[in-house]
Design an enzyme around this catalytic site. Structure first.
Site, PDB file in Angstrom:
ATOM      1  N   CYS A   1       0.791  -1.219   0.000  1.00  0.00           N
ATOM      2  CA  CYS A   1       0.000   0.000   0.000  1.00  0.00           C
ATOM      3  C   CYS A   1       0.829   1.276   0.000  1.00  0.00           C
ATOM      4  O   CYS A   1       1.982   1.272   0.373  1.00  0.00           O
ATOM      5  CB  CYS A   1      -0.865   0.071   1.262  1.00  0.00           C
ATOM      6  SG  CYS A   1      -1.855  -1.369   1.538  1.00  0.00           S
TER       7      CYS A   1
ATOM      8  N   GLY B   1       0.884   0.266  -5.233  1.00  0.00           N
ATOM      9  CA  GLY B   1      -0.307  -0.588  -5.316  1.00  0.00           C
ATOM     10  C   GLY B   1      -1.197  -0.130  -6.444  1.00  0.00           C
ATOM     11  O   GLY B   1      -1.522   1.058  -6.534  1.00  0.00           O
TER      12      GLY B   1
ATOM     13  N   ASN C   1      -0.696   0.925   5.685  1.00  0.00           N
ATOM     14  CA  ASN C   1       0.342   0.263   4.891  1.00  0.00           C
ATOM     15  C   ASN C   1       1.104  -0.680   5.800  1.00  0.00           C
ATOM     16  O   ASN C   1       1.658  -0.249   6.809  1.00  0.00           O
ATOM     17  CB  ASN C   1       1.287   1.322   4.303  1.00  0.00           C
ATOM     18  CG  ASN C   1       2.503   0.721   3.613  1.00  0.00           C
ATOM     19  OD1 ASN C   1       3.550   1.336   3.556  1.00  0.00           O
ATOM     20  ND2 ASN C   1       2.379  -0.470   3.080  1.00  0.00           N
ATOM     21  N   GLY C   2       1.150  -1.959   5.452  1.00  0.00           N
ATOM     22  CA  GLY C   2       1.883  -2.928   6.266  1.00  0.00           C
ATOM     23  C   GLY C   2       1.032  -4.131   6.590  1.00  0.00           C
ATOM     24  O   GLY C   2      -0.078  -4.281   6.082  1.00  0.00           O
TER      25      GLY C   2
ATOM     26  N   TYR D   1      14.117  -1.829  -3.760  1.00  0.00           N
ATOM     27  CA  TYR D   1      13.160  -2.020  -4.846  1.00  0.00           C
ATOM     28  C   TYR D   1      11.918  -1.142  -4.783  1.00  0.00           C
ATOM     29  O   TYR D   1      11.536  -0.534  -5.779  1.00  0.00           O
ATOM     30  CB  TYR D   1      12.736  -3.494  -4.854  1.00  0.00           C
ATOM     31  CG  TYR D   1      11.615  -3.836  -5.811  1.00  0.00           C
ATOM     32  CD1 TYR D   1      11.844  -3.893  -7.181  1.00  0.00           C
ATOM     33  CD2 TYR D   1      10.328  -4.094  -5.338  1.00  0.00           C
ATOM     34  CE1 TYR D   1      10.812  -4.207  -8.055  1.00  0.00           C
ATOM     35  CE2 TYR D   1       9.305  -4.417  -6.222  1.00  0.00           C
ATOM     36  CZ  TYR D   1       9.549  -4.477  -7.571  1.00  0.00           C
ATOM     37  OH  TYR D   1       8.542  -4.784  -8.431  1.00  0.00           O
TER      38      TYR D   1
END
Ligand code: SF4
Length: 568
Positions: free
Chosen positions: A106, A132, A206-207, A351
């Site tokens: 996310c 995302g 997010n996570g 990345y």
């Protein structure tokens, strides 16, 4: 448990399906979690029947994870269906496994104090789209009302001018999500809006939480009714059930009960909150737009590239274990947790994050450039050209080329218009996928000794296709260099790494991988080298669990869950 959905993650290379989908295709499954679920709830959902005695031919391999209630189900004899992992919620082990690349879960954004907050959130999400692409949502508040619109697709597809016009107010939070395909994807799109005893709350997260199962069942026993299978809703339910008197105390109390990775933004009718987990796994930055005629606009964003687009000044990161509140009176903050060693995700630098972002106090571009240089020092090889695997390998390849004194060439061209259409769980489409996405530039490669730079090898299948593609374009030699160490363990903190048995480096030596991908030579960046490249002068503590298997949270035992059984 009534009404809950189940997700199944295939143990094969062709990705993720909802168990629902698999069941409808006529495969027979049973589940090793005996008596945990109500058959009636499953029947109502049209799922496979659980809770029966284990039939002959089914080899149960039960594991009820303390985090999410995960079990492995093995298909009946004579079934061609693959094994499944079943979980009571979003699988914190493998939230999705698609193709041979990794996906971040996310990106989040929050805006406070802007007359067109929805449009600001939209632009912010646009800059975070790389985190995302499956679904996105924006919630806004005007002091009285809280509106929320979310949908499947890219930010630009969902939020047309007409849609944005419906989102009024000077506050907004937004979310963009990578998720599995299927029925639950829209249900779990965020922001999630929940009516609670503390009022209406919208949350974007997010996570991944890792003690999800324990907390969820405790809340359900206390009467919580969950509207989604998202672990983000657990945070809101904890807030609703907290005995703390004030909302901010309830949030702090709730966050201290959960473990795992969370960078979250929350909004009530008149306030915005932002917080990071005590480990600081995922990034979250604070920015400001100065307003000469009134209070400044405060922005929270997963990455600073969104602040740049909004012309906001970067102020600082939300600290690990910090809860920040923004009201019309300004910003206040408290540490709801202290003493946990920082373990920020080093893969953000390798990345995920955009190279023009600054995460964990360091420019991603600088880290990647250093990774390429260090790789050249550690594993240089005589060659004629350095070619990145686009897009994420580009910065490291530039660093490698400069350090090695070898020309950098864009010998592989990526088609940027290949989008979600080709993200489908069918191998025949995937096989086409690499060729659709990448094309070699023959006149740059023919007769050359090529150093290919990429950021990871997951299952090895994509790397092999790319090596073959470069050789097929006439390269004399193909040497693959990876700008991080071998990925040997899955991620539990919001990256959809496949199972350990699917990770080629977990089950094979570097020489075996080299043979599999058909490269003339293969080398990875060392762990020490990677840490050095991502730290610079800073003392940032990093999670490196996918390279070491040493997890910063306590409950995980990857070897027990996923024995490595496959080799190439
Ligand atoms: Fe990042 Fe790897 Fe740690 Fe997951 S396991 S948080 S991808 S470093």
């Amino acid at each position: 448990m009534s009404g809950m959905l189940f997700q199944g993650v295939e143990g094969e290379t062709d990705g993720t399906h909802l168990l629902h989908d698999v069941a409808l295709k006529g495969h027979d499954f049973s589940c090793a979690i005996q008596g945990l679920y109500r058959e009636s709830a499953l029947a109502a959902e049209g799922w496979v029947t659980l809770g029966e005695s284990i039939p002959q031919g089914l080899k149960p391999d039960p594991f009820i994870g303390p985090a999410c209630g995960t079990a492995k189900a093995v298909p009946f004899q004579n079934s061609s269906a693959p094994e499944l992992l079943l979980t009571t919620g979003p699988c914190s082990l493998f939230p999705g496994a698609e193709g041979d690349t990794l996906h971040e879960e996310c990106g989040v954004i929050a805006i406070h104090g802007h007359p067109d907050a929805a449009r600001q959130a939209y632009l912010g999400l646009y800059a975070l789209q790389h985190r995302g692409q499956e679904s996105a949502g924006i919630a806004t508040a005007d002091g009285q009302h809280l509106a929320n619109i979310k949908g499947m697709g890219l930010v630009s597809e969902i939020f047309t001018d007409d849609v944005i016009a419906k989102l009024t107010g000077s506050m907004a939070i937004g979310h963009t999500r990578y998720s599995t395909t299927g029925d639950s994807a829209l249900l779990n799109a965020q922001p999630i809006r929940v009516e609670s005893t503390k009022g209406l709350i919208a949350i974007a997260h997010n996570g991944n939480l890792v003690n999800l199962g324990n907390v969820r069942s405790r809340l359900e026993r206390a009467g919580a009714y969950f509207q989604t299978t998202s672990d983000s809703e657990i945070i809101v339910q904890l807030i609703a059930h907290s005995p703390a008197g004030s909302l901010v105390d309830a949030i702090a109390d709730s966050l201290s009960q959960i473990d795992g990775a969370f960078s979250i933004v929350m909004m009530t009718r008149d306030r915005i909150f932002a917080a990071r987990d005590p480990h600081g796994f995922r990034p979250l930055s604070i920015g400001r737009i100065k307003n000469p005629d009134g209070p400044d606009t405060i922005i929270f964003s997963s990455e600073t590239c969104a602040l740049d687009l909004l012309r906001a000044e970067y102020l600082r990161d939300v600290l690990p274990g910090e809860l920040v509140m923004v009201t019309e009176d300004g910003i206040t903050s408290r540490q709801y947790s202290t003493g946990t060693p920082q373990s920020s995700c080093i893969f953000e630098h390798v990345y995920f994050a955009r190279p023009d972002s600054r995460v964990f106090g360091r420019w991603v571009q600088e880290s990647r450039d250093q990774m390429g240089r260090q790789l050249a020092r550690e594993a240089g090889v005589p060659a004629d050209v350095v070619v990145p695997v686009p897009d994420s390998g580009v910065t490291a390849a530039l660093g490698y080329a400069e350090e090695a004194g070898i020309p950098f060439r864009l010998g592989l061209i990526r088609n940027h218009y290949v989008g979600r259409t080709f993200i489908e769980p069918e191998q025949r489409v995937r096989d086409f996928g690499v060729r659709l996405k990448l094309n070699p530039v023959r006149n740059l490669l023919e007769g050359k000794r090529v150093v290919l730079i990429d950021d990871s090898i997951i299952r090895g299948t994509t790397s092999r296709k790319i090596v073959r593609m470069v050789r097929g374009a006439g390269a004399k030699e193909v040497h693959l260099r990876i700008s991080c160490p071998p990925t040997i363990s899955p991620c539990f903190y919001g990256v959809d790494t496949p199972s350990k048995r699917e990770l080629i480096a977990a089950n094979n030596s570097i020489e075996e991988i080299r043979r599999f991908i058909e490269a003339d030579s293969l080398a990875y960046l060392s762990l020490d080298g990677l840490l050095q490249c991502c730290r610079g002068e800073e003392q940032t503590g990093y999670c490196t669990a996918c390279y070491t298997g040493n997890y910063p949270t306590e409950w995980v035992d990857v070897d027990e869950i996923l024995p490595a059984t496959m080799s190439v």
